[in-house]
Structure formats: structure tokens, C-alpha cells
Design a protein around this motif. Sequence first.
Motif, PDB file in Angstrom:
ATOM      1  N   LEU A  54       0.873  -1.163   0.000  1.00 18.58           N
ATOM      2  CA  LEU A  54       0.000   0.000   0.000  1.00 18.58           C
ATOM      3  C   LEU A  54       0.916   1.221   0.000  1.00 18.58           C
ATOM      4  CD1 LEU A  54      -2.951   0.955   0.138  1.00 18.58           C
ATOM      5  CD2 LEU A  54      -2.717   0.986   2.634  1.00 18.58           C
ATOM      6  N   VAL A  55       0.837   2.006  -1.080  1.00 13.58           N
ATOM      7  CA  VAL A  55       1.712   3.176  -1.231  1.00 13.58           C
ATOM      8  C   VAL A  55       0.866   4.419  -1.473  1.00 13.58           C
ATOM      9  CG1 VAL A  55       3.646   1.806  -2.118  1.00 13.58           C
ATOM     10  CG2 VAL A  55       2.005   2.821  -3.724  1.00 13.58           C
ATOM     11  N   SER A  56       1.456   5.570  -1.242  1.00 16.32           N
ATOM     12  CA  SER A  56       0.782   6.837  -1.486  1.00 16.32           C
ATOM     13  C   SER A  56       1.088   7.287  -2.915  1.00 16.32           C
ATOM     14  CB  SER A  56       1.279   7.882  -0.487  1.00 16.32           C
ATOM     15  OG  SER A  56       0.548   9.069  -0.631  1.00 16.32           O
ATOM     16  N   GLY A  68       2.201  19.835 -18.060  1.00 16.99           N
ATOM     17  CA  GLY A  68       2.373  21.253 -17.768  1.00 16.99           C
ATOM     18  C   GLY A  68       1.162  21.885 -17.100  1.00 16.99           C
ATOM     19  N   ALA A  69       0.184  21.091 -16.736  1.00 19.10           N
ATOM     20  CA  ALA A  69      -1.010  21.607 -16.045  1.00 19.10           C
ATOM     21  C   ALA A  69      -0.628  22.051 -14.633  1.00 19.10           C
ATOM     22  CB  ALA A  69      -2.088  20.536 -15.989  1.00 19.10           C
ATOM     23  N   GLU A  70      -1.484  22.856 -14.040  1.00 18.00           N
ATOM     24  CA  GLU A  70      -1.293  23.349 -12.675  1.00 18.00           C
ATOM     25  C   GLU A  70      -2.531  23.010 -11.851  1.00 18.00           C
ATOM     26  OE1 GLU A  70       1.146  24.838 -11.021  1.00 18.00           O
ATOM     27  OE2 GLU A  70       2.524  24.789 -12.717  1.00 18.00           O
ATOM     28  N   PRO A  71      -2.582  21.833 -11.239  1.00 19.80           N
ATOM     29  CA  PRO A  71      -3.790  21.442 -10.522  1.00 19.80           C
ATOM     30  C   PRO A  71      -4.065  22.218  -9.236  1.00 19.80           C
ATOM     31  CG  PRO A  71      -2.098  19.787 -10.244  1.00 19.80           C
ATOM     32  CD  PRO A  71      -1.561  20.801 -11.225  1.00 19.80           C
ATOM     33  N   GLY A  72      -3.098  22.936  -8.746  1.00 20.85           N
ATOM     34  CA  GLY A  72      -3.323  23.731  -7.545  1.00 20.85           C
ATOM     35  C   GLY A  72      -3.838  22.898  -6.395  1.00 20.85           C
ATOM     36  N   ALA A  73      -4.922  23.362  -5.796  1.00 16.87           N
ATOM     37  CA  ALA A  73      -5.486  22.680  -4.621  1.00 16.87           C
ATOM     38  C   ALA A  73      -6.064  21.304  -4.943  1.00 16.87           C
ATOM     39  CB  ALA A  73      -6.566  23.553  -3.998  1.00 16.87           C
ATOM     40  N   TYR A  74      -6.259  21.002  -6.221  1.00 18.81           N
ATOM     41  CA  TYR A  74      -6.800  19.687  -6.597  1.00 18.81           C
ATOM     42  C   TYR A  74      -5.749  18.598  -6.579  1.00 18.81           C
ATOM     43  CZ  TYR A  74     -10.701  22.563  -7.901  1.00 18.81           C
ATOM     44  OH  TYR A  74     -11.720  23.461  -7.870  1.00 18.81           O
ATOM     45  N   ASP A  75      -4.506  18.972  -6.368  1.00 18.53           N
ATOM     46  CA  ASP A  75      -3.425  17.999  -6.244  1.00 18.53           C
ATOM     47  C   ASP A  75      -3.603  17.277  -4.914  1.00 18.53           C
ATOM     48  OD1 ASP A  75      -1.053  16.582  -6.257  1.00 18.53           O
ATOM     49  OD2 ASP A  75       0.149  18.303  -5.650  1.00 18.53           O
ATOM     50  N   GLU A  76      -3.815  15.993  -4.987  1.00 11.22           N
ATOM     51  CA  GLU A  76      -3.958  15.211  -3.754  1.00 11.22           C
ATOM     52  C   GLU A  76      -3.258  13.879  -3.932  1.00 11.22           C
ATOM     53  OE1 GLU A  76      -8.027  13.987  -2.951  1.00 11.22           O
ATOM     54  OE2 GLU A  76      -8.475  14.061  -5.073  1.00 11.22           O
ATOM     55  N   GLN A  77      -2.928  13.268  -2.827  1.00  8.97           N
ATOM     56  CA  GLN A  77      -2.335  11.937  -2.862  1.00  8.97           C
ATOM     57  C   GLN A  77      -3.122  11.037  -1.941  1.00  8.97           C
ATOM     58  OE1 GLN A  77       1.612  13.021  -1.675  1.00  8.97           O
ATOM     59  NE2 GLN A  77       1.263  12.410   0.428  1.00  8.97           N
ATOM     60  N   GLY A  78      -3.100   9.757  -2.257  1.00  8.24           N
ATOM     61  CA  GLY A  78      -3.831   8.815  -1.436  1.00  8.24           C
ATOM     62  C   GLY A  78      -3.302   7.407  -1.615  1.00  8.24           C
ATOM     63  N   PRO A  79      -3.845   6.483  -0.846  1.00  4.00           N
ATOM     64  CA  PRO A  79      -3.344   5.114  -0.843  1.00  4.00           C
ATOM     65  C   PRO A  79      -3.804   4.315  -2.057  1.00  4.00           C
ATOM     66  CG  PRO A  79      -5.217   5.301   0.626  1.00  4.00           C
ATOM     67  CD  PRO A  79      -4.932   6.682   0.114  1.00  4.00           C
ATOM     68  N   VAL A  80      -2.884   3.511  -2.604  1.00  7.01           N
ATOM     69  CA  VAL A  80      -3.194   2.569  -3.675  1.00  7.01           C
ATOM     70  C   VAL A  80      -2.428   1.279  -3.423  1.00  7.01           C
ATOM     71  CG1 VAL A  80      -3.723   4.321  -5.438  1.00  7.01           C
ATOM     72  CG2 VAL A  80      -1.392   3.443  -5.237  1.00  7.01           C
ATOM     73  N   PHE A  81      -3.032   0.166  -3.799  1.00  7.14           N
ATOM     74  CA  PHE A  81      -2.357  -1.122  -3.729  1.00  7.14           C
ATOM     75  C   PHE A  81      -1.650  -1.395  -5.042  1.00  7.14           C
ATOM     76  CE2 PHE A  81      -5.740  -1.854  -0.574  1.00  7.14           C
ATOM     77  CZ  PHE A  81      -4.992  -2.350   0.477  1.00  7.14           C
ATOM     78  N   ILE A  82      -0.424  -1.906  -4.949  1.00  6.61           N
ATOM     79  CA  ILE A  82       0.333  -2.327  -6.121  1.00  6.61           C
ATOM     80  C   ILE A  82       1.023  -3.653  -5.793  1.00  6.61           C
ATOM     81  CG2 ILE A  82       0.712   0.028  -6.941  1.00  6.61           C
ATOM     82  CD1 ILE A  82       3.606  -0.162  -5.851  1.00  6.61           C
ATOM     83  N   HIS A  83       1.442  -4.379  -6.811  1.00  8.31           N
ATOM     84  CA  HIS A  83       2.298  -5.541  -6.566  1.00  8.31           C
ATOM     85  C   HIS A  83       3.628  -5.055  -6.007  1.00  8.31           C
ATOM     86  CE1 HIS A  83      -0.167  -8.197  -9.329  1.00  8.31           C
ATOM     87  NE2 HIS A  83       0.038  -8.948  -8.269  1.00  8.31           N
ATOM     88  N   ALA A  84       4.178  -5.799  -5.070  1.00 14.58           N
ATOM     89  CA  ALA A  84       5.450  -5.414  -4.468  1.00 14.58           C
ATOM     90  C   ALA A  84       6.609  -5.565  -5.450  1.00 14.58           C
ATOM     91  CB  ALA A  84       5.717  -6.238  -3.210  1.00 14.58           C
ATOM     92  N   GLU A 145     -16.207   3.981  -0.985  1.00 13.41           N
ATOM     93  CA  GLU A 145     -16.016   3.652   0.428  1.00 13.41           C
ATOM     94  C   GLU A 145     -14.877   4.430   1.070  1.00 13.41           C
ATOM     95  OE1 GLU A 145     -15.955   1.792  -2.286  1.00 13.41           O
ATOM     96  OE2 GLU A 145     -16.216  -0.311  -1.786  1.00 13.41           O
ATOM     97  N   TYR A 146     -13.734   4.499   0.377  1.00 12.12           N
ATOM     98  CA  TYR A 146     -12.569   5.160   0.951  1.00 12.12           C
ATOM     99  C   TYR A 146     -12.128   6.375   0.144  1.00 12.12           C
ATOM    100  CZ  TYR A 146     -12.310   0.868   3.653  1.00 12.12           C
ATOM    101  OH  TYR A 146     -12.603  -0.178   4.481  1.00 12.12           O
ATOM    102  N   GLY A 147     -12.705   6.593  -1.018  1.00 12.13           N
ATOM    103  CA  GLY A 147     -12.330   7.713  -1.868  1.00 12.13           C
ATOM    104  C   GLY A 147     -11.055   7.485  -2.654  1.00 12.13           C
ATOM    105  N   CYS A 148     -10.543   6.254  -2.620  1.00 19.17           N
ATOM    106  CA  CYS A 148      -9.263   5.950  -3.256  1.00 19.17           C
ATOM    107  C   CYS A 148      -9.340   6.017  -4.776  1.00 19.17           C
ATOM    108  CB  CYS A 148      -8.800   4.548  -2.875  1.00 19.17           C
ATOM    109  SG  CYS A 148      -8.556   4.317  -1.118  1.00 19.17           S
ATOM    110  N   PHE A 149      -8.263   6.513  -5.361  1.00 15.74           N
ATOM    111  CA  PHE A 149      -8.086   6.518  -6.805  1.00 15.74           C
ATOM    112  C   PHE A 149      -7.978   5.071  -7.280  1.00 15.74           C
ATOM    113  CE2 PHE A 149      -5.002   6.116 -10.243  1.00 15.74           C
ATOM    114  CZ  PHE A 149      -5.522   6.958 -11.204  1.00 15.74           C
TER     115      PHE A 149
END
Length: 156
Positions: A54-56, A68-84, A145-149
Motif C-alpha cells: 500500500l503506497v501513497s 504542464g497543467a497546474e492542478p493547484g489545490a486539486y493535487d492530492e495523494q492517497g493510498p493505492v495497492f500495487i504488486h510489491a 467507500e474510501y475515496g481511493c483513486f
Amino acid sequence: MTTYTARPIDPSVLKELRSADDAGRRMVPVTDEEGGAPLRCCLRRSEPGERIALVSYAPLRRWAAQTGAEPGAYDEQGPVFIHAEECGGPTHEGLPFTNAHRTLRRYSAEGRILGGRLIEDGFGTALAEAFDGPDVALVHVRAVEYGCFLYEVRRN
């Protein structure tokens, strides 16, 4: 007819995330005893016994860096599962993880949010409607449920 492709996290980005995630933390692999985690590297659910982490992840920030976009306040990070470890990516076509409530978030080429929509059923129709506006550059599919991407969709 416009088609849409679910985009997993790019292999070069996965390599970076396995070293240090977008929050600067080192990856901590675990053995998934139960299975069922939505893997963003291959867009399928994990199988019992697979090594995952589980990584951010900051999907809009990474897209903006490429465009080259500027997401400003819409830039967010969150948890995602990946293969190790490195995996082969998706082995199926179509849109994964559509069998539950989802949220679609639309973004402009400038990185600004253009709206969101809760999807209870009719995922394909809702996705097509999300791209109705010519100013929509990409859509993020997220878990309710969690809002995850879950993944990004762009026009083909």
C-alpha cells in the motif's frame, strides 16, 4: 464511437513508488493472505498469497508534471495497492472495478476539477457522459467507500 481505456499506473512510476512513494515513504511489502485488494498496476484484484504494498500516489500531480497543467489545490495523494514486485500489467480489456458504487471526477487540461458524479449503476453510460464536454481531458475513477483513486480514463 469513442472508446475509453482504463490506464493503470505507468510501469516507470511503479518503479519509483516501489522505492519511495509520493509521500516520501519506503514501500513495505506484505503477503496478502485474503486477496481482493484492487491492484492499480494490473487493474485486477489480488489473489491470496500475492506480495503487495500500500503506497501513497498522487495521480493528478504526476499527470500535471507530464502535461504542464497546474492542478493547484486539486493535487492530492492517497493510498493505492500495487504488486510489491514488477508485474506484467493488465491482461484483460475493458473497465475494471465497475461492480460497485464509484465516483467519476472530471478534470480539464489545466488540471482543474470540472465536477464529479456518483455512479450506482450504468457505469459505461456515465463514463461516456463524463466526456461529453470538450473541455474534459481526463476522468478519475474512485472508490466510494474510501475515496481511493482506482484508475484514470482518457479518450482513445
